[in-house]
Design an enzyme around this catalytic site. Structure first.
Site, short mmCIF file in Angstrom:
data_model
loop_
_atom_site.label_atom_id
_atom_site.label_comp_id
_atom_site.label_asym_id
_atom_site.label_seq_id
_atom_site.Cartn_x
_atom_site.Cartn_y
_atom_site.Cartn_z
N ARG A 172 21.00 19.57 -44.05
CA ARG A 172 20.23 19.68 -45.29
C ARG A 172 18.96 18.83 -45.25
O ARG A 172 18.11 18.97 -46.11
CB ARG A 172 21.09 19.21 -46.48
CG ARG A 172 22.22 20.17 -46.81
CD ARG A 172 23.25 19.49 -47.68
NE ARG A 172 22.74 19.02 -48.95
CZ ARG A 172 22.70 19.73 -50.06
NH1 ARG A 172 23.15 20.95 -50.05
NH2 ARG A 172 22.23 19.22 -51.17
N ARG A 176 9.94 16.64 -40.46
CA ARG A 176 8.60 17.23 -40.48
C ARG A 176 7.59 16.39 -39.72
O ARG A 176 7.54 15.19 -39.91
CB ARG A 176 8.10 17.29 -41.92
CG ARG A 176 8.60 18.47 -42.60
CD ARG A 176 7.75 18.81 -43.77
NE ARG A 176 8.67 19.46 -44.68
CZ ARG A 176 9.09 18.93 -45.79
NH1 ARG A 176 8.63 17.76 -46.17
NH2 ARG A 176 9.94 19.58 -46.53
N ARG A 249 34.98 14.61 -53.44
CA ARG A 249 34.39 13.30 -53.60
C ARG A 249 33.90 13.22 -55.04
O ARG A 249 33.30 14.18 -55.56
CB ARG A 249 33.21 13.14 -52.62
CG ARG A 249 32.63 11.75 -52.57
CD ARG A 249 33.56 10.79 -51.88
NE ARG A 249 32.93 9.48 -51.70
CZ ARG A 249 33.61 8.35 -51.66
NH1 ARG A 249 34.94 8.36 -51.76
NH2 ARG A 249 32.99 7.20 -51.47
N ARG A 280 22.07 5.84 -55.14
CA ARG A 280 20.70 6.07 -55.62
C ARG A 280 20.56 5.70 -57.08
O ARG A 280 21.56 5.61 -57.81
CB ARG A 280 20.26 7.51 -55.37
CG ARG A 280 21.21 8.56 -55.87
CD ARG A 280 20.81 9.95 -55.34
NE ARG A 280 21.86 10.92 -55.59
CZ ARG A 280 21.92 12.12 -55.04
NH1 ARG A 280 21.00 12.53 -54.21
NH2 ARG A 280 22.92 12.93 -55.32
N GLU A 300 24.16 5.76 -59.27
CA GLU A 300 25.18 6.72 -58.87
C GLU A 300 26.12 6.08 -57.85
O GLU A 300 25.71 5.74 -56.74
CB GLU A 300 24.44 7.90 -58.22
CG GLU A 300 25.13 9.22 -58.39
CD GLU A 300 24.23 10.37 -57.93
OE1 GLU A 300 23.21 10.64 -58.60
OE2 GLU A 300 24.56 10.99 -56.92
N TYR A 348 29.83 23.49 -50.87
CA TYR A 348 28.76 22.58 -51.26
C TYR A 348 27.53 23.43 -51.59
O TYR A 348 26.62 23.59 -50.80
CB TYR A 348 28.49 21.66 -50.05
CG TYR A 348 27.59 20.47 -50.26
CD1 TYR A 348 26.86 20.27 -51.41
CD2 TYR A 348 27.49 19.52 -49.25
CE1 TYR A 348 26.05 19.15 -51.55
CE2 TYR A 348 26.69 18.41 -49.38
CZ TYR A 348 25.96 18.23 -50.52
OH TYR A 348 25.16 17.14 -50.64
N ASP A 350 24.18 24.73 -53.76
CA ASP A 350 23.06 24.35 -54.63
C ASP A 350 22.95 25.37 -55.76
O ASP A 350 23.53 26.46 -55.68
CB ASP A 350 21.75 24.35 -53.83
CG ASP A 350 21.65 23.16 -52.91
OD1 ASP A 350 22.29 22.13 -53.18
OD2 ASP A 350 20.92 23.27 -51.90
N1 UDP Z 1 21.49 11.56 -46.73
C1 UDP Z 1 21.21 10.44 -45.98
N2 UDP Z 1 20.30 9.54 -46.45
C2 UDP Z 1 19.63 9.73 -47.62
C3 UDP Z 1 19.90 10.90 -48.38
C4 UDP Z 1 20.86 11.78 -47.91
O1 UDP Z 1 21.78 10.22 -44.93
O2 UDP Z 1 18.81 8.88 -48.00
C5 UDP Z 1 22.52 12.52 -46.21
C6 UDP Z 1 23.91 12.22 -46.75
O3 UDP Z 1 24.85 12.49 -45.73
C7 UDP Z 1 24.06 13.21 -47.87
C8 UDP Z 1 23.29 14.43 -47.33
O4 UDP Z 1 22.23 13.84 -46.60
O5 UDP Z 1 25.39 13.51 -48.13
C9 UDP Z 1 22.75 15.36 -48.40
O6 UDP Z 1 22.00 14.61 -49.34
P1 UDP Z 1 21.26 15.26 -50.59
O7 UDP Z 1 20.61 14.15 -51.33
O8 UDP Z 1 20.39 16.36 -50.08
O9 UDP Z 1 22.44 15.94 -51.38
P2 UDP Z 1 23.02 15.77 -52.85
O10 UDP Z 1 23.93 14.58 -52.82
O11 UDP Z 1 21.85 15.56 -53.76
O12 UDP Z 1 23.76 17.06 -53.08
#
Ligand code: UDP
Length: 369
Positions: A172, A176, A249, A280, A300, A348, A350
């Site tokens: 995900r 870039r 989770r 976060r 969170e 999972y 979106d």
């Molecule tokens: N992730 C990470 N560092 C970050 C943000 C995300 O390693 O700073 C990884 C982590 O394994 C997470 C996955 O990317 O479970 C997906 O994160 P995202 O924020 O895209 O998903 P959300 O929790 O918002 O569904």
């Protein structure tokens, strides 16, 4: 004669899209939800004029023009672009991994310089067929980024070692070689003006709804009211955990109203370090460029899931997928019950994917009925 064509269990996006489309085609639907409000996890609480994403931040993005036009029927979208930053060992980094991040990590100024460092680290690691999240990350972007911005965040988020997690989770995160902090690659992105509740209200405008109704407490009576049931809750609960429990989770949200106009200067700030117990902080007003006098922030905290807690993320490892497959086979045999959404499909998903999946299922259903 049954009172309803469809009883829809769960007023999240899947259930609401299904109900909207079926109602449009003349079907009589009843949507029920055990929560006191509609909208599932996209529901927002209005706190002093700020839309607070009560069940975690939701940023709409899609590449699919059809889905984009679909949601735009119900709300206009603002031009919010998700550009989170991450704090790791006292330093701030841009996400997703892009030229800004590479400059912050290594001082590299051109794509050639950055690519050289990344390629070198990937080569040193040398794994060609990654089998888990750690191997996937190391073989995609190398050791520095993995250790600075992924490992500890991921292990906090999932409560598991990165070596025990499936590789797909990390796919995900785009990489870039441009100075572009847009978290998503999709063509369309934004936050609905007026909040997500506007979309839910639009979808359910002509649909009968009942909140505070627990399906499992009144299952026989509720099911007897409709020709078919659309179930969007946990599939293992539906079958009374016959093949064992699926794992999820959970998250705990700690909200704070602050008497300042701007707390962190961004909607999303990630905290990578394992010593920080939350993953976060969301500052909700920035999703809508709010200029209120106050601000609302949410920390969170990922948590172990137990049956009294909200199941936010399915844990799609091999053991759980095997259990899910048993439930799915059983679900496929039920001709009067349709399963859909993040919990019933144990995926999972979106938001745009849920809408696409709901439209596909409801169209199939309406063609056959
Ligand atoms: N992730 C990470 N560092 C970050 C943000 C995300 O390693 O700073 C990884 C982590 O394994 C997470 C996955 O990317 O479970 C997906 O994160 P995202 O924020 O895209 O998903 P959300 O929790 O918002 O569904």
């Amino acid at each position: 004669m049954k009172e309803y064509d469809y009883l829809i269990v769960g007023a999240g996006l899947f259930g609401c899209v299904f109900a909207h489309e079926a109602t449009k085609k003349g079907k009589k639907c009843l949507v029920i939800d055990k929560r006191p409000h509609l909208g599932g996890n996209v529901y927002c609480d209005n706190v002093n004029g700020i839309n607070v994403h009560k069940y975690g931040a939701h940023i709409f993005h899609t590449n699919d023009e059809y889905i984009w036009n679909y949601v735009n029927q119900f709300a206009q979208f603002n031009n919010y672009i998700n550009s989170p930053v991450s704090i790791s060992k006292g330093k701030l980094y841009n996400l997703p991994f892009n030229m800004n991040t590479f400059y912050q990590l290594w001082g590299t100024k051109t794509p050639i310089e950055a690519k050289k460092v990344i390629d070198q680290q990937i080569k040193e690691y040398g794994v060609k067929n990654p089998k888990n999240l750690e191997e996937q990350a190391l073989s995609l972007i190398g050791k520095d980024i993995y250790e600075t911005l992924i490992k500890e965040y991921t292990e906090k988020q999932w409560g598991m070692k990165a070596t025990e997690l499936p590789a797909f989770i990390i796919k995900r995160l785009p990489i870039r070689l441009t100075f572009d902090n847009n978290y998503f690659n999709d063509k369309y992105q934004g936050i609905p003006i007026g909040g997500y509740n506007t979309i839910i209200d639009g979808l359910l405008q002509n649909v009968e709804v009942k909140t505070n109704v627990d399906f499992f407490e009144n299952k026989t009576e509720l099911e007897s009211k409709a020709k078919k049931v659309v179930f969007t809750g946990k599939i293992d609960e539906y079958f009374d955990y016959e093949f064992n429990k699926l794992e999820y989770r959970s998250l705990r949200f700690e909200n704070e109203i602050l008497d300042c106009t701007n707390f962190q200067g961004n909607a999303v700030v990630n905290y990578n370090d394992k010593e920080v117990p939350f993953t976060r902080i969301i500052e909700h007003k920035h999703f809508e460029f709010g200029n209120q006098q106050q601000t609302v922030i949410t920390r969170e905290y990922p948590e172990k899931w137990t049956s009294e807690k909200e199941a936010f993320y399915p844990i799609n490892n091999q053991a759980n997928q095997k259990i899910y497959q048993h439930y799915k086979n059983k679900a496929n045999k039920l001709s009067n019950t349709i399963f859909g959404g993040r919990l019933a499909e144990y995926r999972y998903y979106d938001m745009h994917q849920i809408i696409a999946s709901a439209l596909k299922k409801v169209n199939q259903e309406l063609q056959n009925s």
